[in-house]
Scaffold this motif. Structure first.
Motif, PDB file in Angstrom:
ATOM      1  N   ALA A 282      25.252  -0.892  11.043  1.00  0.00           N
ATOM      2  CA  ALA A 282      25.535  -1.114   9.626  1.00  0.00           C
ATOM      3  C   ALA A 282      26.448  -2.324   9.444  1.00  0.00           C
ATOM      4  CB  ALA A 282      26.173   0.136   9.011  1.00  0.00           C
ATOM      5  N   ALA A 283      27.440  -2.459  10.322  1.00  0.00           N
ATOM      6  CA  ALA A 283      28.337  -3.619  10.259  1.00  0.00           C
ATOM      7  C   ALA A 283      27.561  -4.907  10.501  1.00  0.00           C
ATOM      8  CB  ALA A 283      29.466  -3.465  11.277  1.00  0.00           C
ATOM      9  N   VAL A 284      26.679  -4.899  11.504  1.00  0.00           N
ATOM     10  CA  VAL A 284      25.867  -6.082  11.799  1.00  0.00           C
ATOM     11  C   VAL A 284      25.039  -6.471  10.575  1.00  0.00           C
ATOM     12  CG1 VAL A 284      23.869  -6.907  13.117  1.00  0.00           C
ATOM     13  CG2 VAL A 284      25.754  -5.750  14.301  1.00  0.00           C
ATOM     14  N   ASP A 285      24.334  -5.496   9.995  1.00  0.00           N
ATOM     15  CA  ASP A 285      23.463  -5.779   8.858  1.00  0.00           C
ATOM     16  C   ASP A 285      24.242  -6.361   7.684  1.00  0.00           C
ATOM     17  OD1 ASP A 285      21.371  -4.793  10.344  1.00  0.00           O
ATOM     18  OD2 ASP A 285      21.360  -2.818   9.393  1.00  0.00           O
ATOM     19  N   GLN A 286      25.389  -5.753   7.368  1.00  0.00           N
ATOM     20  CA  GLN A 286      26.163  -6.195   6.215  1.00  0.00           C
ATOM     21  C   GLN A 286      26.857  -7.534   6.477  1.00  0.00           C
ATOM     22  OE1 GLN A 286      28.621  -2.953   4.523  1.00  0.00           O
ATOM     23  NE2 GLN A 286      27.229  -1.516   5.524  1.00  0.00           N
ATOM     24  N   ILE A 287      27.358  -7.731   7.682  1.00  0.00           N
ATOM     25  CA  ILE A 287      28.021  -8.993   8.017  1.00  0.00           C
ATOM     26  C   ILE A 287      27.044 -10.158   7.901  1.00  0.00           C
ATOM     27  CG2 ILE A 287      28.942 -10.321   9.966  1.00  0.00           C
ATOM     28  CD1 ILE A 287      30.422  -7.723  10.803  1.00  0.00           C
ATOM     29  N   PHE A 288      25.878 -10.019   8.515  1.00  0.00           N
ATOM     30  CA  PHE A 288      24.929 -11.126   8.493  1.00  0.00           C
ATOM     31  C   PHE A 288      24.354 -11.347   7.105  1.00  0.00           C
ATOM     32  CE2 PHE A 288      25.091 -10.740  13.087  1.00  0.00           C
ATOM     33  CZ  PHE A 288      24.939 -12.060  13.502  1.00  0.00           C
ATOM     34  N   ALA A 289      24.110 -10.259   6.356  1.00  0.00           N
ATOM     35  CA  ALA A 289      23.580 -10.410   4.996  1.00  0.00           C
ATOM     36  C   ALA A 289      24.540 -11.218   4.125  1.00  0.00           C
ATOM     37  CB  ALA A 289      23.319  -9.036   4.383  1.00  0.00           C
ATOM     38  N   GLN A 290      25.838 -11.002   4.295  1.00  0.00           N
ATOM     39  CA  GLN A 290      26.822 -11.721   3.484  1.00  0.00           C
ATOM     40  C   GLN A 290      27.061 -13.140   3.998  1.00  0.00           C
ATOM     41  OE1 GLN A 290      30.337  -9.218   2.321  1.00  0.00           O
ATOM     42  NE2 GLN A 290      29.166  -7.545   3.247  1.00  0.00           N
ATOM     43  N   LEU A 291      27.095 -13.305   5.316  1.00  0.00           N
ATOM     44  CA  LEU A 291      27.351 -14.636   5.859  1.00  0.00           C
ATOM     45  C   LEU A 291      26.192 -15.591   5.596  1.00  0.00           C
ATOM     46  CD1 LEU A 291      29.173 -13.988   9.261  1.00  0.00           C
ATOM     47  CD2 LEU A 291      30.106 -14.994   7.168  1.00  0.00           C
ATOM     48  N   VAL A 292      24.965 -15.069   5.557  1.00  0.00           N
ATOM     49  CA  VAL A 292      23.825 -15.927   5.230  1.00  0.00           C
ATOM     50  C   VAL A 292      24.016 -16.550   3.848  1.00  0.00           C
ATOM     51  CG1 VAL A 292      21.382 -15.843   4.572  1.00  0.00           C
ATOM     52  CG2 VAL A 292      22.105 -14.899   6.757  1.00  0.00           C
ATOM     53  N   GLN A 293      24.664 -15.824   2.936  1.00  0.00           N
ATOM     54  CA  GLN A 293      24.934 -16.349   1.600  1.00  0.00           C
ATOM     55  C   GLN A 293      26.141 -17.276   1.587  1.00  0.00           C
ATOM     56  OE1 GLN A 293      22.731 -15.698  -0.788  1.00  0.00           O
ATOM     57  NE2 GLN A 293      21.611 -14.413   0.684  1.00  0.00           N
ATOM     58  N   LEU A 294      27.147 -16.975   2.433  1.00  0.00           N
ATOM     59  CA  LEU A 294      28.383 -17.753   2.424  1.00  0.00           C
ATOM     60  C   LEU A 294      28.293 -19.030   3.245  1.00  0.00           C
ATOM     61  CD1 LEU A 294      30.980 -14.833   2.854  1.00  0.00           C
ATOM     62  CD2 LEU A 294      30.572 -16.186   0.789  1.00  0.00           C
ATOM     63  N   ASP A 412      31.818  -6.824  16.489  1.00  0.00           N
ATOM     64  CA  ASP A 412      33.091  -6.307  17.002  1.00  0.00           C
ATOM     65  C   ASP A 412      34.224  -7.305  16.778  1.00  0.00           C
ATOM     66  OD1 ASP A 412      31.842  -4.000  17.833  1.00  0.00           O
ATOM     67  OD2 ASP A 412      31.644  -4.620  19.923  1.00  0.00           O
ATOM     68  N   ARG A 413      33.901  -8.605  16.831  1.00  0.00           N
ATOM     69  CA  ARG A 413      34.932  -9.629  16.630  1.00  0.00           C
ATOM     70  C   ARG A 413      35.277  -9.805  15.154  1.00  0.00           C
ATOM     71  NH1 ARG A 413      35.211 -12.997  21.156  1.00  0.00           N
ATOM     72  NH2 ARG A 413      37.039 -13.912  20.104  1.00  0.00           N
ATOM     73  N   ILE A 414      34.275  -9.619  14.288  1.00  0.00           N
ATOM     74  CA  ILE A 414      34.505  -9.844  12.857  1.00  0.00           C
ATOM     75  C   ILE A 414      35.070  -8.604  12.180  1.00  0.00           C
ATOM     76  CG2 ILE A 414      33.319 -10.290  10.658  1.00  0.00           C
ATOM     77  CD1 ILE A 414      31.478 -12.178  12.122  1.00  0.00           C
ATOM     78  N   LEU A 415      34.678  -7.435  12.641  1.00  0.00           N
ATOM     79  CA  LEU A 415      35.027  -6.181  11.958  1.00  0.00           C
ATOM     80  C   LEU A 415      36.531  -6.035  11.702  1.00  0.00           C
ATOM     81  CD1 LEU A 415      33.793  -3.664  10.775  1.00  0.00           C
ATOM     82  CD2 LEU A 415      33.860  -2.586  13.029  1.00  0.00           C
ATOM     83  N   PRO A 416      37.418  -6.321  12.673  1.00  0.00           N
ATOM     84  CA  PRO A 416      38.852  -6.167  12.385  1.00  0.00           C
ATOM     85  C   PRO A 416      39.364  -7.079  11.278  1.00  0.00           C
ATOM     86  CG  PRO A 416      38.451  -6.309  14.769  1.00  0.00           C
ATOM     87  CD  PRO A 416      37.180  -6.699  14.081  1.00  0.00           C
ATOM     88  N   GLN A 417      38.642  -8.182  11.002  1.00  0.00           N
ATOM     89  CA  GLN A 417      39.073  -9.120   9.961  1.00  0.00           C
ATOM     90  C   GLN A 417      38.459  -8.812   8.607  1.00  0.00           C
ATOM     91  OE1 GLN A 417      38.909 -13.324  11.373  1.00  0.00           O
ATOM     92  NE2 GLN A 417      38.068 -12.467  13.276  1.00  0.00           N
ATOM     93  N   ALA A 418      37.358  -8.052   8.594  1.00  0.00           N
ATOM     94  CA  ALA A 418      36.651  -7.785   7.347  1.00  0.00           C
ATOM     95  C   ALA A 418      37.389  -6.731   6.522  1.00  0.00           C
ATOM     96  CB  ALA A 418      35.235  -7.329   7.638  1.00  0.00           C
ATOM     97  N   THR A 419      36.979  -6.611   5.265  1.00  0.00           N
ATOM     98  CA  THR A 419      37.568  -5.623   4.352  1.00  0.00           C
ATOM     99  C   THR A 419      36.665  -4.393   4.305  1.00  0.00           C
ATOM    100  OG1 THR A 419      38.551  -7.387   3.014  1.00  0.00           O
ATOM    101  CG2 THR A 419      38.349  -5.198   1.999  1.00  0.00           C
ATOM    102  N   LEU A 420      37.198  -3.247   4.713  1.00  0.00           N
ATOM    103  CA  LEU A 420      36.425  -1.999   4.696  1.00  0.00           C
ATOM    104  C   LEU A 420      36.618  -1.295   3.368  1.00  0.00           C
ATOM    105  CD1 LEU A 420      37.079  -0.591   8.290  1.00  0.00           C
ATOM    106  CD2 LEU A 420      35.204  -2.026   7.473  1.00  0.00           C
TER     107      LEU A 420
END
Length: 421
Positions: A282-294, A412-420
């Motif tokens: 779920a983290a992978v899917d959401q991270i990439f979906a948002q970064l593709v836009q950013l 795993d590297r991005i998750l600690p920096q993201a907003t949950l």
């Protein structure tokens, strides 16, 4: 007395690289004849019987790597011979020259990863989930009897499924007849390892019924361009059965556990492993979906054409094996080409983003990492690791597994920096 032969000189390569469109480079190169001979001699010193075609391929790779180093870019796809130009031909006494198109991407300005907002499944495994899994085990070991009534949750049926995208009348996935269990309300249907949300719509129907429901295509499908897309599942119910669950004692004996409580502990551990995988995916899917836009990424036109042609070739072979030909084949392929044309740019941006993030975080992995993951997955599935590995090799599943591992390490590297949330 012998003297050392001069070695291949990368600086002697003549390379003219021009960016003809965003991230697309037209590269004209020439390897002087003297350097061609040095290259051949060095290869033959290591592998005397090396084939000329292999030598040519390796020399092209050297040219590509040198080009990328000089323009300070990274690539994802293999180069293609530029339209209207001849392919390079290897000759020991002549220069090796040609022109190719190459994708080359610069390191982007990464956004503040705290801008990413993630909504992940809870980490805790409640008693209700453990009891549900225990019931599933009892159903697996239970007795079946023919069913004349409408299907209810936990009943079993033989089912065939086709998955259709809104813009394409032909199915994008065909699941042949197989045995499934009607899921409880709100749970996905497990159609031979393909999890389909909305499958609880089977409840209330009988053998012979055709049931359609809206679903989301899972990330386990082999075609990445379809992952996460909304589709219609069209099902045909062939036979239905009701299951009398086995007793808890029978299940305990089946698994060789000392008691029901010990088996529940084992179930909880397995569920925790699955939940960890679910959260990570779920983290992978959401991270990439948002970064593709950013992070805007332009895909070279020749890459899109390569992706479309590659997919069409694969589907052509599959449809011809099914016996399609002539106008029927052409019509199906036209639909495939339209669909892939729509989805290829997003798929390509996702892949480039993965490559750039892998470089950014210096993500590495080894063959032993892959084997360790296969052993872990085999343990969760109750299978022998060698058996699962062989199955993945034969089905082409090793490369997707490697890609998932890379994506997971990036997450795993991005998750600690993201907003949950």
């Amino acid at each position: 007395m012998t003297t050392d032969q001069p070695t291949f000189d990368h600086d002697a390569l003549e390379i003219d690289a021009a960016e003809t469109s965003a991230n697309e480079w037209r590269v004209r190169f020439e390897v002087p004849a003297e350097q061609v001979m040095r290259f051949i001699r060095q290869l033959r010193a290591v592998k005397p019987d090396i084939h000329p075609q292999e030598t040519s391929t390796l020399l092209v790779s050297v040219v590509v790597d040198e080009t990328l180093a000089r323009i300070d870019r990274d690539r994802v796809w293999e180069p293609v011979v530029a339209p209207g130009t001849p392919p390079p031909v290897l000759h020991p006494e002549k220069p090796f020259a040609g022109t190719f198109l190459l994708d080359g991407f610069a390191t982007p300005e990464w956004p503040d990863f705290s801008l990413l907002t993630l909504s992940l499944p809870p980490e805790e495994i409640g008693d209700e989930l453990v009891e549900r899994e225990m019931l599933d085990q009892r159903l697996d070991a239970g007795e079946r009897s023919p069913l004349d009534e409408p299907l209810a949750p936990d009943d079993e049926c033989d089912l065939s499924v086709t998955l259709h995208l809104p813009e394409s009348p032909e199915p994008v996935v065909v699941v042949p007849r197989r045995t499934v269990r009607v899921p409880p309300a709100g749970h996905p249907l497990n159609a031979g390892g393909i999890l389909l949300p909305g499958g609880d719509a089977l409840a209330g129907h009988r053998a012979g019924d055709e049931v359609a429901f809206e679903t989301t295509l899972p990330a386990t499908l082999p075609s990445p361009e379809m992952h996460g897309r909304t589709a219609e599942a069209r099902t045909t119910i062939h036979e239905t059965r009701r299951i009398t669950p086995a007793s808890e004692e029978q299940v305990v004996a089946r698994y060789g556990s000392p008691s029901g409580e010990v088996l529940r502990m084992q179930i909880r551990f397995a569920l925790q492993q699955r939940r960890h995988d679910d959260r990570r995916q779920a983290a992978v899917d959401q991270i990439f979906a948002q970064l593709v836009q950013l992070v805007p990424i332009e895909i070279p036109p020749h890459v899109i054409e390569v992706l479309i042609d590659r997919r069409v070739r694969v589907v052509t072979a599959e449809l011809e094996q099914q016996g399609l030909s002539g106008d029927d084949l052409a019509e199906r392929l036209e639909g495939v080409r339209r669909r892939v044309t729509d989805t290829a740019p997003m798929f390509a941006r996702r892949r480039v983003l993965g490559m750039l993030l892998r470089n950014h975080f210096d993500v590495t992995f080894s063959e032993e990492d892959i084997l360790a993951e296969i052993r872990r997955l085999a343990g969760l599935q109750g299978r022998r690791p060698e058996e699962l590995r062989q199955e993945m090799v034969e089905s082409g599943g090793i490369e997707p597994l490697r890609d998932r591992m890379i994506d997971g390490r990036i997450a795993d590297r991005i998750l600690p920096q993201a907003t949950l949330l």
